[in-house]
Design an enzyme around this catalytic site. Structure first.
Site, PDB file in Angstrom:
ATOM      1  CG  HIS A 198      13.454  -6.338  21.405  1.00 33.74           C
ATOM      2  ND1 HIS A 198      12.407  -6.265  20.525  1.00 33.74           N
ATOM      3  CD2 HIS A 198      14.531  -5.833  20.737  1.00 33.74           C
ATOM      4  CE1 HIS A 198      12.833  -5.733  19.382  1.00 33.74           C
ATOM      5  NE2 HIS A 198      14.106  -5.446  19.494  1.00 33.74           N
TER       6      HIS A 198
ATOM      7  CB  CYS B  21      -0.929  -0.001   1.212  1.00 29.45           C
ATOM      8  SG  CYS B  21      -0.083   0.170   2.742  1.00 29.45           S
TER       9      CYS B  21
ATOM     10  CG  HIS C 133      15.558  -1.099  20.528  1.00 22.78           C
ATOM     11  ND1 HIS C 133      14.814  -0.664  19.446  1.00 22.78           N
ATOM     12  CD2 HIS C 133      15.908  -2.379  20.240  1.00 22.78           C
ATOM     13  CE1 HIS C 133      14.724  -1.637  18.557  1.00 22.78           C
ATOM     14  NE2 HIS C 133      15.388  -2.697  19.013  1.00 22.78           N
ATOM     15  CD  GLU C 134      18.371  -4.476  22.025  1.00 23.44           C
ATOM     16  OE1 GLU C 134      17.708  -5.528  22.012  1.00 23.44           O
ATOM     17  OE2 GLU C 134      18.745  -3.896  20.980  1.00 23.44           O
TER      18      GLU C 134
ATOM     19  CG  HIS D  37      12.256  -4.400  15.495  1.00 24.87           C
ATOM     20  ND1 HIS D  37      13.097  -5.245  14.825  1.00 24.87           N
ATOM     21  CD2 HIS D  37      12.958  -3.955  16.567  1.00 24.87           C
ATOM     22  CE1 HIS D  37      14.248  -5.306  15.451  1.00 24.87           C
ATOM     23  NE2 HIS D  37      14.188  -4.539  16.532  1.00 24.87           N
TER      24      HIS D  37
HETATM   25  C1  RRS Z   1      18.024  -4.661  17.236  1.00 18.41           C
HETATM   26  O1  RRS Z   1      16.946  -4.493  16.760  1.00 18.41           O
HETATM   27  N1  RRS Z   1      18.162  -5.149  18.427  1.00 18.41           N
HETATM   28  O2  RRS Z   1      17.096  -5.469  19.147  1.00 18.41           O
HETATM   29  C2  RRS Z   1      19.270  -4.236  16.542  1.00 18.41           C
HETATM   30  C3  RRS Z   1      19.232  -2.716  16.363  1.00 18.41           C
HETATM   31  C4  RRS Z   1      20.417  -2.369  15.471  1.00 18.41           C
HETATM   32  O3  RRS Z   1      21.537  -2.633  15.820  1.00 18.41           O
HETATM   33  N2  RRS Z   1      20.097  -1.783  14.312  1.00 18.41           N
HETATM   34  C5  RRS Z   1      21.076  -1.460  13.294  1.00 18.41           C
HETATM   35  C6  RRS Z   1      21.603  -0.073  13.518  1.00 18.41           C
HETATM   36  O4  RRS Z   1      20.858   0.880  13.629  1.00 18.41           O
HETATM   37  N3  RRS Z   1      22.924   0.106  13.537  1.00 18.41           N
HETATM   38  C7  RRS Z   1      23.568   1.408  13.607  1.00 18.41           C
HETATM   39  C8  RRS Z   1      24.941   1.418  13.019  1.00 18.41           C
HETATM   40  C9  RRS Z   1      25.058   0.927  11.554  1.00 18.41           C
HETATM   41  C10 RRS Z   1      24.457   1.805  10.487  1.00 18.41           C
HETATM   42  C11 RRS Z   1      24.507   1.190   9.090  1.00 18.41           C
HETATM   43  C12 RRS Z   1      23.160   0.724   8.491  1.00 18.41           C
HETATM   44  N4  RRS Z   1      22.562  -0.356   9.296  1.00 18.41           N
HETATM   45  C13 RRS Z   1      19.312  -2.022  17.718  1.00 18.41           C
HETATM   46  C14 RRS Z   1      19.099  -0.519  17.638  1.00 18.41           C
HETATM   47  C15 RRS Z   1      17.740  -0.134  17.120  1.00 18.41           C
HETATM   48  C16 RRS Z   1      19.270   0.067  19.005  1.00 18.41           C
HETATM   49  C17 RRS Z   1      20.380  -1.588  11.929  1.00 18.41           C
HETATM   50  C18 RRS Z   1      21.340  -1.359  10.833  1.00 18.41           C
HETATM   51  C19 RRS Z   1      21.598  -0.161  10.229  1.00 18.41           C
HETATM   52  C20 RRS Z   1      22.154  -2.360  10.268  1.00 18.41           C
HETATM   53  C21 RRS Z   1      22.923  -1.706   9.291  1.00 18.41           C
HETATM   54  C22 RRS Z   1      22.272  -3.726  10.550  1.00 18.41           C
HETATM   55  C23 RRS Z   1      23.882  -2.397   8.567  1.00 18.41           C
HETATM   56  C24 RRS Z   1      23.229  -4.431   9.804  1.00 18.41           C
HETATM   57  C25 RRS Z   1      24.007  -3.769   8.822  1.00 18.41           C
HETATM   58 ZN    ZN Z   2      15.442  -4.577  18.178  1.00 22.57          ZN
END
Ligand code: RRS
Ligand code: ZN
Ligand code: CA
Ligand code: ZN
Length: 263
Positions: free
Chosen positions: A213, A83, A209-210, A219
């Protein structure tokens, strides 16, 4: 970016002295970029990330293998009809909506990140659990016993739960859904540069965030929600849960008892 460049290289016609992106691949890349801007970040926001990182993010979000390539499963995903509204305002639970069945929740801290004073880490975790106790009937208690409802730990690489960390960057932390048979855990990637501020990765924001969960939230597709799957810095001093987070956690913890809701 390397996998994308390699993809181009594979498609390079013999005899050409300069790279030409074949029209079908160019179409797929344009389609991906357009998709990413429509459903996730604005053009300006996504300029901060390489194409490979954007692809990895999308694959992470939809739980595909994180290859960083515009591979067949990723192409199939973005070509699926959707959508026209962005992926917003949508909390989620884990399958079966598991939650912690007692209002008294104990937590322990197994170790501390390098370069942070343990007292400050204790304060950050306390502040993060309070964010959730303020809007639920839950009361958290710090314990020093081996068993607790939620254990926080800073671990590196493969650490025995089948979800290895990946060094500095990419995935920052993970937590498991509540389960009556196993201890709840929140694992932070020890290789990140954990911080109290906007430098590196702010521990408080990731902890909130964690813990979401560990209490049973999945999410959210709302970028204003702390349960959105990408890290975005905001000043912890002014932190408030998003409406979507409050709706999600209260649906889980006040189901059948809506009159007690607080915000
Ligand atoms: C999660 O959901 N834990 O419960 C994991 C989440 C997380 O680590 N998300 C990645 C992220 O934001 N990383 C930031 C640095 C890398 C940026 C590059 C692009 N990218 C926890 C967070 C929400 C607190 C998601 C992510 C962004 C990612 C990635 C993952 C490149 C793998 C590779
Ligand atoms: Zn998460
Ligand atoms: Ca990492
Ligand atoms: Zn783990």
């Amino acid at each position: 970016m390397l996998p994308i460049l390699l993809t181009f290289a594979i498609f390079l016609p013999w005899g050409l002295s300069f790279p030409v992106i074949p029209p079908t691949l160019q179409d797929d890349l344009n389609f991906f970029e357009d998709y990413f801007h429509r459903f996730f970040f604005t053009t300006e926001e996504s300029q901060k990330y390489s194409l490979e990182d954007q692809l990895r993010f999308l694959q992470h979000f939809f739980r595909l293998e994180e290859t960083g390539w515009l591979d067949e499963p990723t192409k199939a995903l973005i070509r699926q009809p959707r959508c026209g509204v962005p992926d917003i305002a949508d909390y989620s639970f884990f399958p079966g909506s598991p939650k912690i069945e007692r209002n008294h929740v104990t937590y322990s801290i197994y170790n501390y990140p390098v370069g942070m004073k343990y007292e400050r880490v204790e304060k950050i975790i306390l502040k993060a659990v309070k964010i959730w106790s303020n809007v639920t009937p839950l009361k958290f208690q710090r314990v020093y016993t081996e068993r607790s409802d939620i254990e926080f730990a800073f671990l590196r690489g493969g650490h025995g739960d089948g979800f290895p960390f990946d060094g500095k960057g990419n995935t920052l932390a993970h937590a498991f859904a509540p389960n009556p048979y196993y201890q709840g855990v929140v694992h932070f990637d020890r290789d990140e540069e954990w911080s109290y501020s906007h430098e590196g990765i702010n521990l408080f924001l990731v902890a909130v965030h964690e813990i979401g969960h560990a209490l049973g939230l999945g999410h959210s597709q709302d970028p204003n929600s702390i349960m959105f799957p990408t890290y975005q810095y905001q000043d912890p001093k002014y932190f408030r849960l998003g409406d979507d987070d409050i709706k999600g956690i209260q649906t889980l913890y006040y189901s059948g008892n809506k009159s007690q809701r607080v915000s």
